[in-house]
Write a protein that holds these residues in place. Structure first.
Motif, short mmCIF file in Angstrom:
data_model
loop_
_atom_site.label_atom_id
_atom_site.label_comp_id
_atom_site.label_asym_id
_atom_site.label_seq_id
_atom_site.Cartn_x
_atom_site.Cartn_y
_atom_site.Cartn_z
N ARG A 304 1.36 -7.25 -7.78
CA ARG A 304 2.60 -6.62 -8.22
C ARG A 304 2.62 -5.19 -7.71
O ARG A 304 1.71 -4.42 -7.99
N LYS A 305 3.60 -4.84 -6.93
CA LYS A 305 3.71 -3.46 -6.47
C LYS A 305 4.11 -2.58 -7.65
O LYS A 305 5.10 -2.83 -8.32
N ARG A 306 3.29 -1.58 -7.89
CA ARG A 306 3.47 -0.75 -9.08
C ARG A 306 4.10 0.57 -8.74
O ARG A 306 3.88 1.14 -7.66
N PRO A 307 4.94 1.09 -9.64
CA PRO A 307 5.47 2.44 -9.44
C PRO A 307 4.33 3.46 -9.46
O PRO A 307 3.39 3.32 -10.25
N ARG A 308 4.41 4.45 -8.62
CA ARG A 308 3.31 5.42 -8.52
C ARG A 308 3.61 6.63 -9.39
O ARG A 308 3.59 7.78 -8.94
N ASN A 309 3.90 6.36 -10.64
CA ASN A 309 4.11 7.44 -11.58
C ASN A 309 2.76 7.99 -12.04
O ASN A 309 1.75 7.29 -12.03
#
Length: 311
Positions: A304-309
């Motif tokens: 799952r591509k994750r947001p880079r927060n």
């Protein structure tokens, strides 16, 4: 001396191979006990080899598989990645990866196709087995730490290997399902007559698929002798009794992928259920395994591509 682990009448035993029979050690005595102590106990009455199932000689604490044949590197590199030649870094030191010590199979056991694999291959190798622990050994010291040798078949899922190694790690599942060890463990002194002037063991190696020879080489074509492999493995780390160090696959048809790279096509074809691979090493013996269907891979989702927060 040839030392075997085997199953007889439902019991796991170990013993000394003598001709077409094996002389069992007392129940509960494993080959790792012999490797650790160097002491061989009294044996019982002979049992015909035809009446036993040969198991992997030992359950190794660890397995390192090296890549020491230049010809193999050249052919497989072309087959797996399309690159030509041998990387300069190969000449610097005997590179290895850690294989799965829980995947050992016996000399005549069936080998299942790894889940999801459509390009199964064999690899003809010889392995050294460590007899004494050591660390930061010189090559001269390392020779005394080798207890013996056995045939080593590093079964390889080439399609899985090719894909996963694009990540920059591995191999992992490309090499995880089975490794043949056998048919027994030959003590190092038995092979000393084969040692050449450069310190290599000049043993003839042959590979057959369904009775047809596909590969032939000499173990002395290794880029480094086994003493160098043990010394490098021990650099900043312990090698311990029972550890297995594979030579890496020989050249001139030591595996199918090498031939695929040289010929530019999958000739001979990948292994399939029903195929039998027979590997013979002079002075050690023969292992012969038949490929059988394997498990269907259970689905695992893609990453799952994750947001880079960041907090």
């Amino acid at each position: 001396m040839r030392l075997a682990t085997f199953e007889h009448r439902g019991l796991r035993r170990s013993g000394v191979v003598d001709g077409d029979a094996v002389l069992p050690f007392p129940e509960g005595t494993g080959l790792l006990d012999i490797v650790r102590t160097g002491s061989v106990p009294e044996t019982a009455a002979a049992v015909p080899l035809s009446g036993v199932r040969l198991l992997p000689p030992i359950d190794p604490p660890s397995v390192r598989d090296f890549v020491t044949f230049e010809e193999h590197v050249e052919g497989v590199r072309r087959s797996v990645s399309g690159a030509a030649g041998v990387p300069d870094a190969w000449y610097d030191a005997p590179t290895f990866y850690f294989a799965n010590p829980h995947a050992m199979v016996g000399a005549h056991d069936d080998v299942p196709v790894p889940p999801g694999c459509h390009a199964l291959d064999f690899e003809l190798e010889v392995a050294a087995v460590i007899g004494r622990e050591g660390r930061d050994l010189s090559p001269a010291q390392a020779r005394d730490h080798i207890f013996g040798y056995t045939v080593f078949n590093d079964w390889s899922a080439r399609d899985l290997q090719s894909r996963e190694m694009q990540v920059g790690l591995g191999p992992c599942k490309g090499k995880d399902t089975a490794t043949t060890l056998g048919p027994w463990l030959v003590t190092a002194d038995e092979l000393e007559p084969y040692r050449d002037a450069d310190g290599f063991l000049r043993l003839a190696l042959t590979a057959e698929v369904n009775g047809v020879e596909v590969g032939r080489d000499l173990l002395s074509n290794m880029g480094w002798p086994f003493e160098d492999l043990v010394a490098y493995a021990s650099r900043g780390a312990w090698v311990r009794p029972g550890d297995v160090l594979g030579s890496g696959t020989c050249g001139n048809g030591g595996c199918l992928a090498e031939l695929w790279g040289l010929r530019g096509r999958q000739d001979p074809p990948p292994l399939k259920p029903g195929d039998t691979v027979t590997l013979t090493v002079e002075g050690i013996g023969t292992v012969s395994n038949t490929v059988v269907p394997g498990a269907v891979p259970l689905p695992i989702p893609s990453a799952r591509k994750r947001p880079r927060n960041r907090p």
